[in-house]
Motif scaffolding. Structure first.
Motif, PDB file in Angstrom:
ATOM      1  N   THR A  78      -0.347   8.504   3.504  1.00  0.00           N
ATOM      2  CA  THR A  78      -1.315   7.595   2.933  1.00  0.00           C
ATOM      3  C   THR A  78      -2.476   7.768   4.351  1.00  0.00           C
ATOM      4  O   THR A  78      -2.415   7.034   5.147  1.00  0.00           O
ATOM      5  N   ILE A  79      -3.299   8.899   3.887  1.00  0.00           N
ATOM      6  CA  ILE A  79      -4.313   8.941   4.733  1.00  0.00           C
ATOM      7  C   ILE A  79      -5.826   8.570   4.118  1.00  0.00           C
ATOM      8  O   ILE A  79      -6.130   9.286   3.145  1.00  0.00           O
ATOM      9  N   CYS A  80      -6.127   7.389   4.398  1.00  0.00           N
ATOM     10  CA  CYS A  80      -7.388   6.915   3.512  1.00  0.00           C
ATOM     11  C   CYS A  80      -8.575   7.191   3.881  1.00  0.00           C
ATOM     12  O   CYS A  80      -9.444   6.625   4.525  1.00  0.00           O
TER      13      CYS A  80
ATOM     14  N   CYS B 282      -8.165  12.298   0.683  1.00  0.00           N
ATOM     15  CA  CYS B 282      -7.706  11.620  -0.512  1.00  0.00           C
ATOM     16  C   CYS B 282      -8.842  11.360  -1.573  1.00  0.00           C
ATOM     17  O   CYS B 282      -9.928  11.090  -1.542  1.00  0.00           O
TER      18      CYS B 282
ATOM     19  N   CYS C 265      -8.566   4.229  -5.749  1.00  0.00           N
ATOM     20  CA  CYS C 265      -7.266   3.932  -4.874  1.00  0.00           C
ATOM     21  C   CYS C 265      -6.879   2.806  -5.549  1.00  0.00           C
ATOM     22  O   CYS C 265      -7.405   1.595  -5.511  1.00  0.00           O
TER      23      CYS C 265
ATOM     24  N   LYS D  93       0.998  -1.221   0.303  1.00  0.00           N
ATOM     25  CA  LYS D  93      -0.145   0.099  -0.039  1.00  0.00           C
ATOM     26  C   LYS D  93       0.960   1.348  -0.059  1.00  0.00           C
ATOM     27  O   LYS D  93       0.631   2.090  -0.684  1.00  0.00           O
TER      28      LYS D  93
ATOM     29  N   ALA E   2      -9.874   7.962  -2.497  1.00  0.00           N
ATOM     30  CA  ALA E   2     -10.772   7.276  -1.226  1.00  0.00           C
ATOM     31  C   ALA E   2     -12.300   7.828  -1.638  1.00  0.00           C
ATOM     32  O   ALA E   2     -13.461   6.894  -1.700  1.00  0.00           O
TER      33      ALA E   2
ATOM     34  N   CYS F  96       0.498   3.765  -3.109  1.00  0.00           N
ATOM     35  CA  CYS F  96      -0.302   4.943  -2.920  1.00  0.00           C
ATOM     36  C   CYS F  96      -0.122   6.163  -3.747  1.00  0.00           C
ATOM     37  O   CYS F  96       1.151   6.409  -3.986  1.00  0.00           O
ATOM     38  N   PHE F  97      -1.157   6.926  -4.212  1.00  0.00           N
ATOM     39  CA  PHE F  97      -0.799   8.060  -5.029  1.00  0.00           C
ATOM     40  C   PHE F  97      -0.788   9.409  -4.135  1.00  0.00           C
ATOM     41  O   PHE F  97      -0.388  10.319  -4.815  1.00  0.00           O
ATOM     42  N   GLN F  98      -0.776   9.024  -3.014  1.00  0.00           N
ATOM     43  CA  GLN F  98      -0.571  10.331  -2.031  1.00  0.00           C
ATOM     44  C   GLN F  98       0.758  10.432  -1.389  1.00  0.00           C
ATOM     45  O   GLN F  98       1.449   9.314  -1.326  1.00  0.00           O
TER      46      GLN F  98
HETATM   47  S1  SF4 Z   1      -6.947   5.556  -0.486  1.00  0.00           S
HETATM   48 FE1  SF4 Z   1      -5.773   7.302  -1.131  1.00  0.00          FE
HETATM   49  S2  SF4 Z   1      -4.333   7.459   0.809  1.00  0.00           S
HETATM   50 FE2  SF4 Z   1      -5.368   5.711   0.902  1.00  0.00          FE
HETATM   51  S3  SF4 Z   1      -3.802   4.215  -0.146  1.00  0.00           S
HETATM   52 FE3  SF4 Z   1      -5.312   4.754  -1.752  1.00  0.00          FE
HETATM   53  S4  SF4 Z   1      -4.594   6.306  -2.603  1.00  0.00           S
HETATM   54 FE4  SF4 Z   1      -3.442   6.225  -0.801  1.00  0.00          FE
END
Ligand code: SF4
Length: 566
Positions: free
Chosen positions: A286-288, A293, A332, A277, A296, A281-283
């Motif tokens: 990682t704050i889902c 995000c 995500c 993860k 999400a 993760c694109f961010q």
């Molecule tokens: S929901 Fe957003 S912050 Fe969480 S892993 Fe996916 S891309 Fe990243």
């Protein structure tokens, strides 16, 4: 396209009615286990004549699709107004926040069971009940509605109709697999020395539902020699999926290349590669949560479109492919890759998706495991990784800091944290760095349990800041500690370590992971453990969970051993 499929009520309604966000605000890791225990607790209190886990099924015939829908309802209750289908759900939310509109998927699931029962018993109407149990307080909230048979029939027919276009894609994929797997030839000119023997052994092992431990030298082409026969085995009855497990990214790439070679020879299978993860993760952070995000936010509103798109256009869902479609549909990438594991034939990923008790794929239910073969690449690494995955430690200083952080707002949490700190210090030694304990003191386990309950209540509230982050860390360490404590037996050593500045840690160290690996592997159809360095062979075979010897062959190139699944 005409075809037959079987699906659970839960899978069907989840696909059709899922909406909303990924929202990983604080929630417990043990939700699934808690859920099971909570279900059982409610079911134990059913009255005489009420039934639990009632199996129901019905076959829908819609535009050439014969869809067998089945499942077990949690409860079938007797009431003066007639039968009631009870569906039990555990929740971390406050019960007064929940009403009849909160979870349409839950209602849809219960209505599915109600339809099947009403159909079977020829009822004009039936009641449907959702029983919510608050995980922390164990308080219950029940909501009951009555539906006519006609309403339920209409609802289920509409649901199947909405599923139909997706079912057609799944049938198309299945047809491609069934057509191309039997004709697939080894994707190289010829076999290298030893390859044919290894490939033949892998196929036979999967066919006979056994496990194989194979040592083969570097250069023999182990990936293709194991993956090719495993793919061929997908034509066997009750063999649905292959999980290719590795410790390193580079070996994941080799597996992808092997699949590509087979694709060039005409193979049409779907595969997905899982990436950790935090890597995919694109961010930046990682704050889902939907507020942080965009991937999400509304994930479940868009996921079905993304799955259909990728399944129609791709066969190998590698990391870049997943990233491309995830951006295209604004979802995500990590959750997307996990959702794809439900529909693909081959999954490539790290050992932990199968062997780590904290992160193993909960969606891999026992029925599917029995139809899945696992290939464990460089499996000598698994011994050390398993030691790590099945060990856990807690630290005195971490609890003392929590006690200080919260002494003004939450006296109970501060006191219990202090008590754990003191429990640990009873074993502190100023003269020895390491002390081996014979057993975990009873009060330590109870205190850690009380800490979790208290911390969980606090973490559900709107508290922010660094002390919250510290509390979350200690919460998860404590949770892991209790989880691993369930495994502790004579394969473990309990080690206290005195650290600098008066800190002290207590570790549940899994010295011999053979029993946990054996237990995990047992749920699968077959396990293929292979490496260039399974030496000494007897040691690795034992450590990786091997037991009964069926065949043993030792030659210059290959060392192999099969054992039964017992
Ligand atoms: S929901 Fe957003 S912050 Fe969480 S892993 Fe996916 S891309 Fe990243």
């Amino acid at each position: 396209m005409e075809g037959k499929m079987t699906i659970s009520v839960r899978e069907l309604v989840s696909y059709v009615y899922r909406t909303g966000h990924i929202d990983e605000r604080f929630q417990t890791n043990t939700a699934l286990l808690e859920g099971t225990a909570i279900h059982q607790e409610v079911q134990k209190k059913y009255k005489e004549g009420d039934q639990s886990e009632v199996f129901l099924e019905y076959e829908f015939n819609k535009e050439g699709l014969l869809l067998k829908v089945q499942g077990r309802c949690d409860g079938l209750l007797i009431s003066e107004e007639g039968p009631v289908i009870d569906e039990i759900k555990s929740t971390g939310r406050e019960l007064d926040e929940i009403d009849e509109t909160t979870h349409p998927v839950y209602w849809a699931q219960a209505k599915g069971y109600a339809f099947m029962y009403a159909e079977k018993e020829d009822l004009d109407q039936i009641q449907v009940q959702l029983t919510y149990v608050q995980k922390r307080t164990k308080d219950k909230k029940r909501m009951r509605r009555t539906f006519t048979y006609k309403e339920l029939k209409g609802f289920m027919e509409e649901t199947v109709e909405k599923y139909n276009s997706y079912a057609q894609i799944l049938l198309h994929i299945r047809e491609q697999k069934e057509k191309t797997v039997p004709d697939l030839k080894f994707p190289f000119q010829g076999y290298r020395e030893g390859q044919r023997k290894l490939a033949g052994s892998v196929y036979r092992t999967v066919e006979e539902k056994r496990n194989l431990f194979a040592q083969a030298p570097t250069g023999i082409g182990k990936t293709i020699s194991t993956l090719f026969p495993a793919v061929k085995a997908l034509q066997l009855e009750d063999m649905d999926r292959v999980f290719y497990l590795t410790a390193k990214t580079i070996t994941r790439t080799t597996a992808e290349e092997s699949l590509l070679k087979m694709k060039e020879k005409g193979l049409m299978l779907r595969s997905v590669t899982l990436t950790a993860k935090d890597k995919i993760c694109f961010q930046e952070e990682t704050i889902c949560q939907p507020d942080f995000c965009a991937f999400a936010d509304g994930y479940y509103d868009r996921i079905n479109g993304a799955i259909v798109d990728i399944l129609l256009n791709e066969t190998q869902m590698t990391r870049p492919v997943i990233e491309y479609y995830a951006r295209k549909h604004r979802i995500c990438p990590f959750e997307f890759s996990l959702d794809l594991t439900d529909v693909v034939d081959i999954i490539i990923g790290d050992y932990n998706y199968i062997f780590d008790p904290r992160v193993s794929l909960k969606r891999l239910l026992p029925d599917r495991k029995k139809k899945t073969a696992i290939l464990v690449d460089e499996s000598h690494n698994l011994v050390e990784r398993a030691r790590d995955m099945y060990s856990a430690a807690i630290h005195k200083q971490a609890y003392m800091t929590v006690a200080e952080d919260w002494q003004e707002e939450d006296d109970a949490l501060a006191k219990i944290s202090e008590a754990i700190g003191k429990d640990l210090m009873r074993f502190y030694s100023s003269t020895e760095e390491y002390v081996q304990w014979e057993q975990v003191p009873g009060e330590l386990e109870e205190n850690v349990e009380r800490f979790l309950t208290q911390a969980e209540a606090l973490l559900q509230e709107e508290v922010e800041g660094e002390r919250k982050e510290r509390l979350i860390d200690v919460y998860f360490q404590s949770q892991r500690f209790l989880k691993i404590l369930e495994y502790v037996d004579d394969h473990y050593r309990l080690i206290g370590e005195s650290k600098s500045q008066g800190d002290f840690s207590f570790k549940l160290f899994c010295l011999d992971p053979s029993h946990v690996l054996r237990e995990t592997t047992k749920g699968f159809r077959s396990g293929i453990f292979f490496s260039a360095t399974l030496s000494p062979f007897a040691y690795y075979k034992e450590m990786l969970g091997g037991r009964e010897v069926i065949i043993f062959c030792n030659c210059l190139l290959l060392t192999m051993l099969l054992r039964s699944m017992s």
